[in-house]
Design a protein around this motif. Structure first.
Motif: not given
Length: 280
Positions: A261-280
């Motif tokens: 089994p493999q770790w599922p690949v993110a179905d979202f933009d990881v870098e964009a989510e990092k930026q959103r989190l930093d700005a929250s």
């Protein structure tokens, strides 16, 4: 020794005779209890990691495979210890345990496999059967709870059923924990001598013990009739509890390593989510 080597050593093959298996032996393992305990802890980390990846796949809907551990044994052979010390070491969210007792009135109205099929693990899960459909060709045969012709039908029905289950993506690991008659006597005696073990004692265990030879023959027939390529049997000498636990863990590791089994690949933009989190 790697996990796949354990599977090769313990697997029931052509010409297998249960009477030739020494319940006190530790095939494929040259170390003692202390070393085995350390190996069990080390293997648990690998088992937990593989199981977590398998379960993660199920959470995002990409899991295609599951594992089913079928535990069969005479009373006091250590099935509960396997559940606690091997399977119990992984994330319980990804484990489905079914302990099959005598069938209910509703279950007796259906074919013997009806209640079994309902408890098969979903993709992404490890299922554990504490006793199973094999009771219907073990107790059923020894206690003459069904006609001989019906017992014969059940062997073929089991093979057909398990072939379908395996084809659906479920890796079936069928284990018989093999203890000696003397070892069982000592374990039952301990349950009687310790008040904290009385709840585990069942007077009926002695009744079944009186039929030991008949049960050993019934198991022999089970191995001859139902150890298949799709769902082989593994017989584990179980007088040493620590060895039995280690062996079952290695069989589960082999099944999960095959699934890979493999770790599922993110179905979202990881870098964009990092930026959103930093700005929250």
């Amino acid at each position: 020794m790697n996990a796949h080597s354990w599977a090769d050593i313990l697997r029931v093959g052509d010409g297998f005779r249960l009477a030739d298996v020494d319940p006190g032996s530790r095939p494929g393992y040259d170390h003692g209890k202390a070393h085995g305990t350390r190996d069990l802890e080390t293997g648990l980390a690998s088992l937990s990691g593989l199981q977590e990846r398998l379960f993660a796949e199920s959470r995002v809907g990409v899991a295609k495979n599951a594992v089913l551990l079928v535990l069969q044994a005479m009373d006091s052979a250590g099935k509960g210890g396997i559940v606690r010390h091997v399977v119990g070491g992984v994330d319980p969210q990804g484990v489905e345990l079914a302990a099959f007792k005598a069938p209910t009135a509703e279950e007796r109205e259906h074919d013997f496999l009806w209640r079994i099929e309902k408890r098969l693990p979903e993709p992404g899960f490890i299922g554990v059967f504490d006793r199973s459909h094999y009771e219907d060709v073990l107790i059923g045969k020894v206690r003459e709870l069904a006609d001989p012709s019906e017992i014969e039908r059940r062997y073929d029905a089991i093979n057909q059923f398990e072939a379908g289950v395996a084809a659906s993506g479920v890796r079936i690991v069928k284990v018989m924990l093999h203890i000696s008659r003397d070892e069982q006597k000592e374990r039952l005696r301990e349950r009687l001598e310790r008040p904290d073990k009385h709840w585990k004692y069942n007077p009926g265990d002695v009744d079944e013990r009186m039929l030991w030879d008949q049960y050993m023959q019934a198991y022999q027939t089970v191995f001859e009739r139902t150890s298949t390529e799709a769902a082989p049997w593994y017989v584990i000498p179980a007088n040493s509890k620590w060895y039995a636990r280690l062996a079952v863990q290695e069989l589960l590791l082999a099944a999960l390593e095959d699934i890979d089994p493999q770790w599922p690949v993110a179905d979202f933009d990881v870098e964009a989510e990092k930026q959103r989190l930093d700005a929250s």
